[in-house]
Scaffold this active site. Structure first.
Site, PDB file in Angstrom:
ATOM      1  N   SER A  54      64.216  31.935   5.929  1.00 15.10           N
ATOM      2  CA  SER A  54      63.305  32.538   5.122  1.00 15.10           C
ATOM      3  C   SER A  54      62.782  33.112   5.353  1.00 15.10           C
ATOM      4  O   SER A  54      61.369  33.440   4.437  1.00 15.10           O
ATOM      5  CB  SER A  54      62.484  30.568   6.024  1.00 15.10           C
ATOM      6  OG  SER A  54      61.946  30.638   6.991  1.00 15.10           O
ATOM      7  N   GLU A 124      73.690  25.217   9.292  1.00 15.77           N
ATOM      8  CA  GLU A 124      73.224  24.536   8.446  1.00 15.77           C
ATOM      9  C   GLU A 124      74.780  24.038   8.284  1.00 15.77           C
ATOM     10  O   GLU A 124      75.813  24.750   7.967  1.00 15.77           O
ATOM     11  CB  GLU A 124      73.150  25.017   6.950  1.00 15.77           C
ATOM     12  CG  GLU A 124      71.099  25.603   7.408  1.00 15.77           C
ATOM     13  CD  GLU A 124      70.833  25.900   6.118  1.00 15.77           C
ATOM     14  OE1 GLU A 124      71.972  25.653   5.104  1.00 15.77           O
ATOM     15  OE2 GLU A 124      69.984  26.353   5.736  1.00 15.77           O
ATOM     16  N   GLU A 191      65.634  18.579   7.165  1.00 17.10           N
ATOM     17  CA  GLU A 191      64.868  18.862   6.426  1.00 17.10           C
ATOM     18  C   GLU A 191      64.596  17.893   5.542  1.00 17.10           C
ATOM     19  O   GLU A 191      65.458  17.678   4.900  1.00 17.10           O
ATOM     20  CB  GLU A 191      65.127  20.318   6.517  1.00 17.10           C
ATOM     21  CG  GLU A 191      64.671  21.181   4.892  1.00 17.10           C
ATOM     22  CD  GLU A 191      64.597  22.592   4.957  1.00 17.10           C
ATOM     23  OE1 GLU A 191      64.855  22.791   5.486  1.00 17.10           O
ATOM     24  OE2 GLU A 191      63.843  23.102   3.654  1.00 17.10           O
TER      25      GLU A 191
HETATM   26  O1  KIV Z   1      64.849  29.059   7.774  1.00 18.48           O
HETATM   27  C1  KIV Z   1      63.407  28.353   8.170  1.00 18.48           C
HETATM   28  O2  KIV Z   1      62.701  28.517   7.778  1.00 18.48           O
HETATM   29  C2  KIV Z   1      64.318  27.069   8.265  1.00 18.48           C
HETATM   30  C3  KIV Z   1      63.356  26.029   8.344  1.00 18.48           C
HETATM   31  C4  KIV Z   1      62.620  25.713   7.129  1.00 18.48           C
HETATM   32  C5  KIV Z   1      64.089  25.030   9.470  1.00 18.48           C
HETATM   33  O3  KIV Z   1      65.277  27.142   8.569  1.00 18.48           O
END
Ligand code: KIV
Length: 273
Positions: A54, A124, A191
């Protein structure tokens, strides 16, 4: 006992996280991407810091998590590692660095561990990436899984809406969680899925299940730091609790500074040499 006293600092490990699940103590997890923020969140006592991809959104301004590179993730992760004394640090392996090629997955995981000093990686997917997960684990690198809304697959899903509402997708998610557990993953992030399904997963697998938009009946919670601090005001999904309004606090501080410079109030005599 304060987590600030250096003598009392006990590093969080996968073993400790497993014990927390067993005794029903909820696990706290937040993202961080840089030294200064990681230092604050670690001192506050967070159990897990996720150097999430993220970062692609909140640090670099991309629309999705897909553009961030392995080198950029290692840069963020090593900045976090330098700040942290207690938290367990997990790093996302970015899109394109592990899917479909287990040798590349292993190389990416090893680069993250060697070059950043982090403690684990996150990937993932379920059955489709099993070979990569097994290969990474075989090198002694702890792996956290991530199921449900997996942002690296956003163009397959087409939207950021709740996943696994239909029976077939829910059954596959439960199956994937069992596969990740059997492979040896130490934890799984779920999620944006129905709370009842997340509860079922947390009851089925023996490893910690950390939720984001997955209800309260899991073993812990994770949020993106910039969202919970109110820095990213435009992102307000139902699952997000905003703990501060830093955008307002920062804007006020910046405006006061500009005003003080323009009016020549800053610097005053005591702020000069
Ligand atoms: O990249 C991220 O921040 C995540 C979270 C939303 C779990 O994978």
């Amino acid at each position: 006992m304060s987590v600030h006293s250096s003598a009392s600092i006990k590093r969080i490990t996968t073993h400790i996280l497993q014990e927390m699940k067993q005794r029903g103590e909820k696990i706290s997890m937040l993202t961080a991407y840089d030294y200064s923020m990681a230092k604050i969140v670690d001192s506050a006592g967070i159990d897990i810091i996720l150097v999430g991809d993220s970062a692609s959104n909140v640090m670099a301004g991309h629309e999705t998590t897909l553009p961030i590179t392995l080198d950029q993730m290692i840069y963020h992760a090593s900045s976090v590692v330098r700040a942290v004394k207690r938290s367990f640090i997990v790093v996302d392996i970015p899109f394109g660095s592990y899917q479909g090629n287990s040798s590349e997955a292993l190389r990416s995981a090893i680069r993250i561990m060697k070059e950043s000093g982090a403690h684990a990686v996150k990937v993932e997917g379920g059955a489709e990436i099993k070979e990569s997960v097994v290969r990474i684990l075989s090198a002694g690198v702890p792996v956290m899984g991530h199921l449900g809304l997996t942002p690296q697959s956003i163009y397959k899903f087409g939207t950021y809406t709740v996943r696994a509402k239909e029976d077939a997708e829910a059954a596959k998610l439960l199956e994937d969680a069992k596969i990740l557990e059997e492979c040896g993953c130490f934890a799984i992030v779920l999620e944006k899925i129905p709370a009842a399904l997340a509860k079922k997963v947390a009851e089925t697998v023996s490893i910690p299940v950390i939720g984001i938009g997955a209800g309260g009946d899991v073993d812990g919670q994770v949020l993106v730091m910039h969202d919970m601090l109110g820095i990213t005001q435009e992102f307000k999904p139902r699952f997000l609790r905003q703990y501060a309004d830093l955008q307002q606090v920062m804007t006020d501080a910046f405006k006061n500074y500009i005003q003080d410079v323009k009016s020549q109030d800053f610097p005053n005599e005591s702020e000069s040499y």
